[in-house]
Write a protein that holds these residues in place. Structure first.
Motif, short mmCIF file in Angstrom:
data_model
loop_
_atom_site.label_atom_id
_atom_site.label_comp_id
_atom_site.label_asym_id
_atom_site.label_seq_id
_atom_site.Cartn_x
_atom_site.Cartn_y
_atom_site.Cartn_z
N ARG A 21 20.42 -13.74 -20.58
CA ARG A 21 19.84 -14.72 -19.65
C ARG A 21 19.46 -14.08 -18.33
N ASP A 22 20.32 -13.23 -17.81
CA ASP A 22 20.00 -12.53 -16.57
C ASP A 22 18.79 -11.62 -16.76
N SER A 25 15.63 -13.82 -16.99
CA SER A 25 15.19 -14.36 -15.71
C SER A 25 14.71 -13.25 -14.78
N ALA A 28 11.11 -12.58 -15.85
CA ALA A 28 10.35 -13.80 -16.14
C ALA A 28 8.91 -13.76 -15.64
#
Length: 176
Positions: A21-22, A25, A28
């Motif tokens: 997830r890090d 993001s 992104a």
């Protein structure tokens, strides 16, 4: 009651490791940056290599396009200014799009390149695509909105800006 924390799929990054997830993001904005960079690079090259675009009159020329958009634009004075030298304006637009595209793809002066892309998109929205009804049929407004996150974030990774920043940081750490 005991609460567990899953560290296998999502880490906070404090120990130097990142969870998916890090990582997602963090990167992104990369697809947006690549898309806009390729699109503006292509648009600039297309203008420079098109035999009819860089002419002051005739079907498909920059002059004819501006004259046809003048009466329906939000700011006809911008078109009047460009019509004083349509070929020069066409070259300026093409070279500006090339500079923006290259800046985005290389991550060189990313915020400046994104601002340039936003200003090009804004000028096209206020002139050429202003009369699009409904407004969301004109793509220049969407391009303008797509540039704004890159104006704010710049090109902080996978870029020449990141290399430059790391070298400056390394040099300043050596003088302490």
């Amino acid at each position: 009651m005991t609460h567990s924390v899953r560290t296998d799929t999502y880490a906070n990054g404090l120990d130097g490791r990142r969870g998916w997830r890090d990582t997602a993001s963090h990167y992104a904005l990369l697809p947006l940056r690549v898309f806009l960079g390729v699109t503006f690079l292509y648009a600039g090259l297309n203008k420079l290599t098109d035999g009819t675009f860089l002419r002051s009159s005739g079907a498909g020329s920059i002059g004819e396009t501006m004259r046809s958009a003048r009466d329906s634009s939000a700011v006809p004075a911008l078109i009047d200014l460009a019509l004083k030298s349509p070929v020069g304006f066409g070259y300026g637009m093409a070279l500006g799009e090339l500079a923006v595209g290259i800046g985005m793809l290389l991550g060189l002066l990313g915020r400046v390149a994104a601002l340039g892309g936003a200003l090009i998109s804004l000028s096209l929205w206020l002139t050429v695509s202003w009369a699009s009804t409904p407004y969301y049929y004109g793509n220049d407004l969407a391009y303008l909105m797509a540039w704004l996150p890159l104006v704010l974030a710049g090109t902080p990774y996978l870029s020449l800006d990141a290399v430059w920043r790391a070298r400056r940081r390394q040099r300043s750490d050596g003088y302490r």
